[in-house]
Design an enzyme around this catalytic site. Structure first.
Site, PDB file in Angstrom:
ATOM      1  N   ASP A  18     -41.596  41.542 -17.249  1.00 35.99           N
ATOM      2  CA  ASP A  18     -40.999  40.873 -18.405  1.00 35.99           C
ATOM      3  C   ASP A  18     -41.948  40.936 -19.608  1.00 35.99           C
ATOM      4  O   ASP A  18     -43.166  40.906 -19.440  1.00 35.99           O
ATOM      5  CB  ASP A  18     -40.696  39.413 -18.030  1.00 35.99           C
ATOM      6  CG  ASP A  18     -39.736  38.769 -19.010  1.00 35.99           C
ATOM      7  OD1 ASP A  18     -39.173  39.473 -19.873  1.00 35.99           O
ATOM      8  OD2 ASP A  18     -39.542  37.540 -18.914  1.00 35.99           O
ATOM      9  N   GLU A  65     -27.426  41.487 -14.789  1.00 36.22           N
ATOM     10  CA  GLU A  65     -27.149  40.754 -16.044  1.00 36.22           C
ATOM     11  C   GLU A  65     -27.590  41.554 -17.279  1.00 36.22           C
ATOM     12  O   GLU A  65     -27.190  41.230 -18.397  1.00 36.22           O
ATOM     13  CB  GLU A  65     -27.876  39.392 -16.063  1.00 36.22           C
ATOM     14  CG  GLU A  65     -27.240  38.322 -15.176  1.00 36.22           C
ATOM     15  CD  GLU A  65     -27.575  38.501 -13.703  1.00 36.22           C
ATOM     16  OE1 GLU A  65     -28.686  38.974 -13.392  1.00 36.22           O
ATOM     17  OE2 GLU A  65     -26.703  38.215 -12.853  1.00 36.22           O
ATOM     18  N   ASN A  66     -28.411  42.584 -17.081  1.00 36.79           N
ATOM     19  CA  ASN A  66     -28.909  43.347 -18.232  1.00 36.79           C
ATOM     20  C   ASN A  66     -27.807  44.131 -18.965  1.00 36.79           C
ATOM     21  O   ASN A  66     -28.010  44.571 -20.100  1.00 36.79           O
ATOM     22  CB  ASN A  66     -30.033  44.310 -17.821  1.00 36.79           C
ATOM     23  CG  ASN A  66     -31.365  43.619 -17.574  1.00 36.79           C
ATOM     24  OD1 ASN A  66     -32.205  44.106 -16.815  1.00 36.79           O
ATOM     25  ND2 ASN A  66     -31.591  42.474 -18.204  1.00 36.79           N
ATOM     26  N   TRP A  67     -26.623  44.281 -18.338  1.00 30.11           N
ATOM     27  CA  TRP A  67     -25.509  44.954 -19.032  1.00 30.11           C
ATOM     28  C   TRP A  67     -25.087  44.188 -20.275  1.00 30.11           C
ATOM     29  O   TRP A  67     -24.421  44.719 -21.150  1.00 30.11           O
ATOM     30  CB  TRP A  67     -24.293  45.097 -18.100  1.00 30.11           C
ATOM     31  CG  TRP A  67     -24.547  45.961 -16.911  1.00 30.11           C
ATOM     32  CD1 TRP A  67     -24.654  45.543 -15.612  1.00 30.11           C
ATOM     33  CD2 TRP A  67     -24.731  47.385 -16.878  1.00 30.11           C
ATOM     34  NE1 TRP A  67     -24.895  46.620 -14.781  1.00 30.11           N
ATOM     35  CE2 TRP A  67     -24.944  47.757 -15.537  1.00 30.11           C
ATOM     36  CE3 TRP A  67     -24.744  48.383 -17.860  1.00 30.11           C
ATOM     37  CZ2 TRP A  67     -25.167  49.078 -15.144  1.00 30.11           C
ATOM     38  CZ3 TRP A  67     -24.961  49.701 -17.467  1.00 30.11           C
ATOM     39  CH2 TRP A  67     -25.170  50.036 -16.131  1.00 30.11           C
TER      40      TRP A  67
HETATM   41  C1  FPP Z   1     -38.121  42.924 -19.697  1.00 30.29           C
HETATM   42  O1  FPP Z   1     -38.510  42.989 -21.014  1.00 30.29           O
HETATM   43  C2  FPP Z   1     -37.949  44.202 -19.093  1.00 30.29           C
HETATM   44  C3  FPP Z   1     -36.743  44.777 -18.780  1.00 30.29           C
HETATM   45  C4  FPP Z   1     -35.427  44.219 -19.093  1.00 30.29           C
HETATM   46  C5  FPP Z   1     -36.658  46.031 -18.086  1.00 30.29           C
HETATM   47  C6  FPP Z   1     -37.912  46.506 -17.443  1.00 30.29           C
HETATM   48  C7  FPP Z   1     -37.906  47.950 -17.619  1.00 30.29           C
HETATM   49  C8  FPP Z   1     -38.966  48.725 -17.763  1.00 30.29           C
HETATM   50  C9  FPP Z   1     -40.368  48.298 -17.640  1.00 30.29           C
HETATM   51  C10 FPP Z   1     -38.750  50.148 -18.090  1.00 30.29           C
HETATM   52  C11 FPP Z   1     -37.894  50.885 -17.125  1.00 30.29           C
HETATM   53  C12 FPP Z   1     -38.464  50.964 -15.763  1.00 30.29           C
HETATM   54  C13 FPP Z   1     -38.600  52.068 -15.041  1.00 30.29           C
HETATM   55  C14 FPP Z   1     -39.034  51.961 -13.600  1.00 30.29           C
HETATM   56  C15 FPP Z   1     -38.336  53.409 -15.586  1.00 30.29           C
HETATM   57  P1  FPP Z   1     -37.642  42.212 -22.067  1.00 30.29           P
HETATM   58  O2  FPP Z   1     -36.909  43.230 -22.870  1.00 30.29           O
HETATM   59  O3  FPP Z   1     -36.788  41.198 -21.404  1.00 30.29           O
HETATM   60  O4  FPP Z   1     -38.764  41.522 -22.905  1.00 30.29           O
HETATM   61  P2  FPP Z   1     -38.646  40.205 -23.787  1.00 30.29           P
HETATM   62  O5  FPP Z   1     -38.273  39.087 -22.850  1.00 30.29           O
HETATM   63  O6  FPP Z   1     -40.019  40.048 -24.350  1.00 30.29           O
HETATM   64  O7  FPP Z   1     -37.603  40.470 -24.835  1.00 30.29           O
END
Ligand code: FPP
Length: 234
Positions: A18, A65-67
């Protein structure tokens, strides 16, 4: 089990990665750059896997939920996944890293599914597992496993038990989860490995994911080895 005297080495660590967005925001960069740097952190960690002695590292890459994120961000994340598998697969094979995918990944874009199936086949004889959670939700995983355990019980007259449900989880072939780490200072599970976390140690660190280094994991593993785990006993 941990006696408190014998250090217990972790076999399976999972990470909620995160803080990519906040990492980018702090630098006035687009969120996509934060995710790119997040992939670099993944790459560094996978390269360090041999030295950790872990049997399995599980990473939460895309939740069910990321969709709900804007289409452009979902596209960015899917494209990063495509590029990551393509560029790093030869290294996985070379370093005996066995890829595993958990979650409803079969419903992702057909080209990603094909790419993952190929990567799974090519890394099948690896000795350390990198499990990537894609389109994953813990409650849904438990519901799917419970439905399968119920169907099995109906067919063979057996009961639905903790063991029969666990046997149908996506993680059934992985070692028990020892340690769950979340970066970026948030203190919640966000539907990740809910069943598997029952007796896992938890570690919440303030580091934003793109800044997470193999040394952070090494320190977490050292700390884990010093903890005394009781599993509800004394
Ligand atoms: C959280 O950061 C991270 C994610 C939603 C996705 C994690 C994905 C990666 C590290 C890249 C893809 C992975 C691979 C294995 C290729 P956030 O966007 O929620 O951060 P924030 O809470 O600071 O906004």
């Amino acid at each position: 089990m941990g006696s408190g005297l014998q250090p217990e080495r972790a076999r399976h660590v999972a990470i909620i990665m995160d803080g990519n967005g906040r990492w980018a925001k702090k630098r006035a960069l687009p969120r996509a750059v934060g995710h790119q740097r997040g992939v670099e952190a993944v790459r560094r960690l996978v390269r360090s896997l041999a030295g950790t002695g872990l049997e399995c590292l599980t990473l939460y890459a895309f939740s069910s939920e990321n969709w709900k994120r804007p289409d452009e961000e979902v596209d960015d994340l899917m494209n990063l996944m495509r590029r990551f598998i393509k560029s790093d697969l030869p290294e996985f094979i070379e370093n005996k890293v066995k890829l595993k995918i958990i979650g409803d990944w079969q419903s992702l874009a057909p080209d990603i599914v094909a790419m993952l199936e190929d990567a799974l086949a090519q890394t099948a004889d690896g000795t350390q597992t990198l499990a990537v959670a894609l389109n994953y939700g813990g409650q849904h995983e438990i519901a799917r496993a419970a439905a399968k355990a119920a169907a099995q019980a109906a067919a063979d007259g057996g009961e639905i038990s903790i063991e029969t449900i666990a046997a149908h989880l996506d993680t059934a072939d992985l070692p028990p989860l020892d340690l769950l780490i979340r970066t970026s200072g948030e203190v919640r599970l966000s539907n990740f490995l809910l069943w598997q976390a029952a007796y896992a140690e938890m570690l919440f660190v303030d580091t934003l994911w793109p800044d997470f280094e193999p040394a952070h994991l090494a320190r977490a593993l050292d700390d884990f080895a010093r903890r005394e785990r009781r599993y509800g006993g004394r």
